[in-house]
Design an enzyme around this catalytic site. Sequence first.
Site, PDB file in Angstrom:
ATOM      1  N   GLY A 163      47.746  47.997  36.372  1.00  0.00           N
ATOM      2  CA  GLY A 163      48.465  49.156  37.338  1.00  0.00           C
ATOM      3  C   GLY A 163      49.702  49.388  37.371  1.00  0.00           C
ATOM      4  N   LYS A 214      42.745  43.758  28.161  1.00  0.00           N
ATOM      5  CA  LYS A 214      44.176  43.113  29.541  1.00  0.00           C
ATOM      6  C   LYS A 214      44.914  41.594  28.977  1.00  0.00           C
ATOM      7  CE  LYS A 214      43.506  46.534  32.900  1.00  0.00           C
ATOM      8  NZ  LYS A 214      42.326  46.791  34.212  1.00  0.00           N
TER       9      LYS A 214
HETATM   10  N1  HSE Z   1      38.424  49.980  35.830  1.00  0.00           N
HETATM   11  C1  HSE Z   1      39.955  49.760  35.730  1.00  0.00           C
HETATM   12  C2  HSE Z   1      40.018  48.721  36.708  1.00  0.00           C
HETATM   13  C3  HSE Z   1      41.177  50.372  35.542  1.00  0.00           C
HETATM   14  O1  HSE Z   1      39.406  48.797  37.796  1.00  0.00           O
HETATM   15  O2  HSE Z   1      40.872  47.465  37.272  1.00  0.00           O
HETATM   16  C4  HSE Z   1      42.624  49.791  35.974  1.00  0.00           C
HETATM   17  O3  HSE Z   1      42.379  50.041  34.598  1.00  0.00           O
END
Ligand code: HSE
Length: 404
Positions: A129, A200
């Site tokens: 994020g 990720k």
């Molecule tokens: N769904 C993801 C999370 C959103 O909860 O981290 C951010 O990539």
Amino acid sequence: MINVAILGYGTVGSGVYEVINTNNDIVSKKAGDKVNIKYVLDLREFPGDPVMDVLVHDYDVILNDPEVEVVAEVMGGVEPAYTFVKAALMKGKSVCTSNKELVAKHGPELIEIAREHNRNFFFEASCGGGIPIIRPLVECITADDVLEITGILNGTTNYILSKMSREGLGFDEVLKEAQELGYAERNPAADVEGFDACRKIAILASLTYGKNVDFEQIYTEGITKITDVDFKYANKLGYSVKLFGKARKVAGKFYAYVAPVMIDASHPLYSVNDVFNGIMVKGNVLGDVMFYGSGAGKLPTASAVVSDVVDAIRHLNDNVYIEWSSDNLELTDIKESEKKFFVRMKGNADSDKAAVEAAFGAVEVLTLDDVEGEFAFVTSTITEAKYDEAASGLDNIITRIRIE
Ligand code: HSE
């Protein structure tokens, strides 16, 4: 003035619009030129919202406007994002994206197209994020042989696990609450099954090792089988349970996995709770470095996208080299990796310990006062293959969680 187009006016897109407008003086100063949102693309109408002044429904308007220098893609999903992003890069526009599915699947190709056009494909918001992690890996941690990268990379699952740990609640109950609060998607599979964290860690490992880590080759286990009873044992052991995405280099071999793990209070990621993310990088000369912050959410994610927009403007006709070749990095089977295992078993600690030790060697056994008919044990450090072999001889195993 530099013209920017935003693709998608959902949660992150409206955040990008808000950040560029609210912080326009700061963003423009940092970029070295006035930043202007010329278009926002979305199929929907937003009556009463000032975005209507710049809203378009046809992507070709953006693609064919030579005044648009930077495109921020925040639609999510592989298509049509891939087609749109590729077309923008081919037209000589830089692209910034928060889209982890797109980056994990097509990262090397899009980086290469940007390079061929002397433009940039940036994706800071795709992992962690609002936490700066991509740029530090690409531009800062360049002197090290990176031995490990370990992350709590999914805010939704970290929120669920933190709440289960604190309040002794079951998985389903906490998931429902997370959905009501808007943290978890209505279809939470990508988060709770570990697929999001998998993409990720694939991105982070690819950037770290310079070759493509195919997310489909990464062993991935989610948190759906973690129960309130697991947390009772974890609390007794002084452990917390976290969903880790981990890539590691050992003796020239590369390993990667996503799975729930138990960690003790001395682990730097132990205190990363709720929707926060934390990423630890271990370099052979740097040692450990930690990145911590808001791993999801409208404004933190938008902050990372806009920082990419600023960087794209700073490097308008100058490709920033990103090492991520399309050659696949060979991952070694997780079965060869070693760790301790926490195991719960039906039965009686006194009468079954001998059978457990015949299979696993000496173990540390524990029981809970308020849970009958089962006990738990912690193995010594063994390979995953050895665990599977030993466990196959015992009928009553309820669950096992890796210990890091
Ligand atoms: N769904 C993801 C999370 C959103 O909860 O981290 C951010 O990539």
